[in-house]
Design a protein around this motif. Structure first.
Motif, short mmCIF file in Angstrom:
data_model
loop_
_atom_site.label_atom_id
_atom_site.label_comp_id
_atom_site.label_asym_id
_atom_site.label_seq_id
_atom_site.Cartn_x
_atom_site.Cartn_y
_atom_site.Cartn_z
N ARG A 21 1.43 3.56 19.99
CA ARG A 21 1.19 2.99 21.30
C ARG A 21 -0.21 3.32 21.78
N MET A 22 -0.62 4.52 21.47
CA MET A 22 -1.96 4.90 21.91
C MET A 22 -3.02 4.13 21.13
N VAL A 23 -2.74 3.85 19.88
CA VAL A 23 -3.68 3.03 19.11
C VAL A 23 -3.78 1.65 19.74
N GLN B 164 0.82 -1.20 0.00
CA GLN B 164 0.00 0.00 0.00
C GLN B 164 0.87 1.26 0.00
N SER B 165 1.89 1.25 0.85
CA SER B 165 2.69 2.48 0.92
C SER B 165 3.58 2.64 -0.33
N GLY C 14 2.53 4.76 6.90
CA GLY C 14 2.20 5.13 5.53
C GLY C 14 1.01 6.08 5.45
N MET C 15 0.06 5.91 6.35
CA MET C 15 -1.17 6.66 6.21
C MET C 15 -1.15 7.96 7.01
N TRP C 16 -0.06 8.15 7.74
CA TRP C 16 -0.03 9.21 8.73
C TRP C 16 -0.34 10.59 8.16
N LEU D 24 -3.34 0.02 12.37
CA LEU D 24 -2.10 -0.05 13.14
C LEU D 24 -0.84 -0.33 12.30
N PRO D 25 -0.80 -1.41 11.52
CA PRO D 25 0.42 -1.65 10.76
C PRO D 25 0.61 -0.66 9.61
N ARG D 26 -0.40 0.12 9.32
CA ARG D 26 -0.33 1.06 8.20
C ARG D 26 -0.12 2.49 8.66
#
Ligand SMILES: Nc1nc2c(ncn2[C@@H]2O[C@H](COP(=O)(O)OP(=O)(O)OP(=O)(O)O)[C@@H](O)[C@H]2O)c(=O)[nH]1
Ligand SMILES: [Mg+2]
Length: 429
Positions: free
Chosen positions: A177-179, A96-97, A147-149, A142-144
């Motif tokens: 971490r908060m996620v 995706q990224s 890239g999505m930030w 979470l794992p994305r």
């Protein structure tokens, strides 16, 4: 509101490009699968302006599609002012990224899973449904996150598919971490709700009525059928996943016996496994039913594939051993000859139209037969103080003989298994 204002729906539909892989081994032709993806995109509020496919047996690890195809994609995105590219298959976070880098911002690259999660997020109504969707969305996110930030930050001012993930949360200000903490908190909340639901459903399982669950592909007409059978007014729409939360209504069958009917969330091919997982409690309605009605939209050319997909999800959740019947719906859209052909080739199925009411009486008869074929024949003497039980028996069982004795009412009845179990203590024969 904080730093980012939030827009509920994009004022202008996003322009979407669909991308599918044509695999020789797939049971679904790529065009069919993209037709369905287009309906999903439409349900999520996008407008599909182009499609791109590639013959490929295995996805390319880095970019899913081959490098030539990536170039073609970039060209089309520019030429057609595409806002979002939707892949029909699940992309890994790195694919995706990499693809996002190739097409450049602000074009979004998403996949079928993200699209379905977006629709679920809009349609979930109950607290539990919302929590389940939020959990699935955050697990996807979470794992994305890397890239999505930047992307999501921009997105939030624009709305559109994917921008509602983690809705209601100040999720943009948080880090991984908060996620993770949020995911853990959601899990705990869901566990509490699940325990409560278990207590409730134990109470319900003890309620003796025969339980029927309507299951089937999304848009098959399950809600319409519930409405037609029970005279209720559950939302029925020509959109995918209109129903997310189960609804139960009672239904008096011919002969007067009262059963319950439950409308459930629809199935779809390539249903993300994480979603099946998070909807297990909804699907438990199907798992505990005495009878599953597999509702099929036979006006859809793909109905056989839909039915196969439904049966495979039922098998996944362990419901394939349960008693089931097949209900062919929307036959008002078929020619009479087609309808007759279908009835002949599937003598066990019931042919109906939830819209016109065709075949509904026959379906009720069939449900009544199914309910009574699970019955047990027994004789019991019910003490006069058990007035409520006597009434339940008259409503929900078939009373074959009734005699008044000094110690109570002697009944010969045919009762559903759960009710028969309750009678056990007064049983004489
Ligand atoms: N012509 C025709 N249309 C029908 C019939 N039954 C349902 N529909 C239409 O099909 C569409 C989907 O119906 P729903 O009852 O919402 O389907 P569903 O299975 O509950 O769908 P989801 O909840 O989205 O999974 C609606 O537009 C209905 O009006 C039928 O017998 N004939
Ligand atoms: Mg529905």
């Amino acid at each position: 509101m904080g730093r980012f204002s939030y827009i509920e729906t994009a004022p202008v539909p996003e322009r979407a490009l669909l991308l599918g892989i044509d695999r020789a081994s797939s049971p679904w032709p790529v065009d069919r699968s993209l037709d369905e993806l287009e309906r999903l995109a439409y349900t999520a509020g996008a407008e599909v302006v182009a499609r791109l496919t590639q013959r490929l047996d295995r996805p390319v690890p880095r970019t899913f599609i081959g490098s030539g195809k990536v170039e073609e994609l970039v060209g089309m995105v520019r030429r057609l002012s595409i806002d979002v590219v939707i892949f029909d298959d699940e992309l890994t976070p790195s694919q995706q990224s990499n693809l996002e880098h190739a097409v450049g911002e602000p074009v979004k690259i998403i996949d079928r899973t993200a699209l379905i999660l977006d629709i679920f997020g809009r349609h979930a109504k109950t607290r539990e449904g919302r929590l389940q969707v939020q959990l699935a969305q955050l697990q996807y996110l979470l794992p994305r996150l890397r890239g999505m930030w930047t992307h999501l930050a921009k997105e939030q001012t624009r709305g559109g598919i994917g921008s509602r993930f983690g809705q209601g949360e100040s999720q943009l200000e948080v880090d991984r971490r908060m996620v993770r903490n949020r995911i853990a908190a959601l899990r705990r909340q869901l566990e509490t709700l699940e325990r409560r639901r278990e207590v409730q459903s134990r109470a319900r399982v003890e309620s003796p009525a025969f339980r029927i669950a309507l299951a089937g592909y999304t848009n098959a007409g399950k809600s319409s059928l519930l409405n037609r059978l029970t005279g209720s007014s559950v939302l029925a729409q020509d959109k995918l996943f209109a129903t997310l939360d189960p609804t139960t209504r009672s239904l008096a069958l011919p002969g007067g016996r009262v059963v319950t009917v439950t409308d459930t969330v629809g199935f779809i091919q390539k249903l993300p496994t994480s979603l099946v997982e998070s909807f297990k409690s909804t699907l438990s309605e199907v798992l505990t039913a005495d009878l599953i009605c597999k509702v099929v939209d036979v006006s859809d050319d793909d109905w056989k594939r839909h039915l196969a997909a439904v049966e495979s999800v039922l098998a996944d959740i362990g419901a394939d051993e349960r008693r089931a019947i097949t209900v062919f719906n929307k036959v008002d859209l078929l020619e009479p000859s087609e309808r007759m052909g279908l009835a002949r080739s599937h003598p066990d199925a019931v042919v109906v139209s939830a819209s016109s009411g065709f075949g509904i009486d026959e379906l009720m008869e069939r449900l009544s037969r199914e309910a009574s074929s699970a019955d047990r024949l027994l004789t019991a003497v019910i003490p006069y103080r058990e007035g409520a039980l006597l009434q339940t028996l008259h409503e929900q069982a078939l009373v074959l003989n009734e005699e008044y004795l000094p110690e109570g009412t002697r009944l010969v009845v045919k009762a559903a298994p759960r009710l028969a179990a309750e009678l056990e203590r007064y049983r004489v024969l």
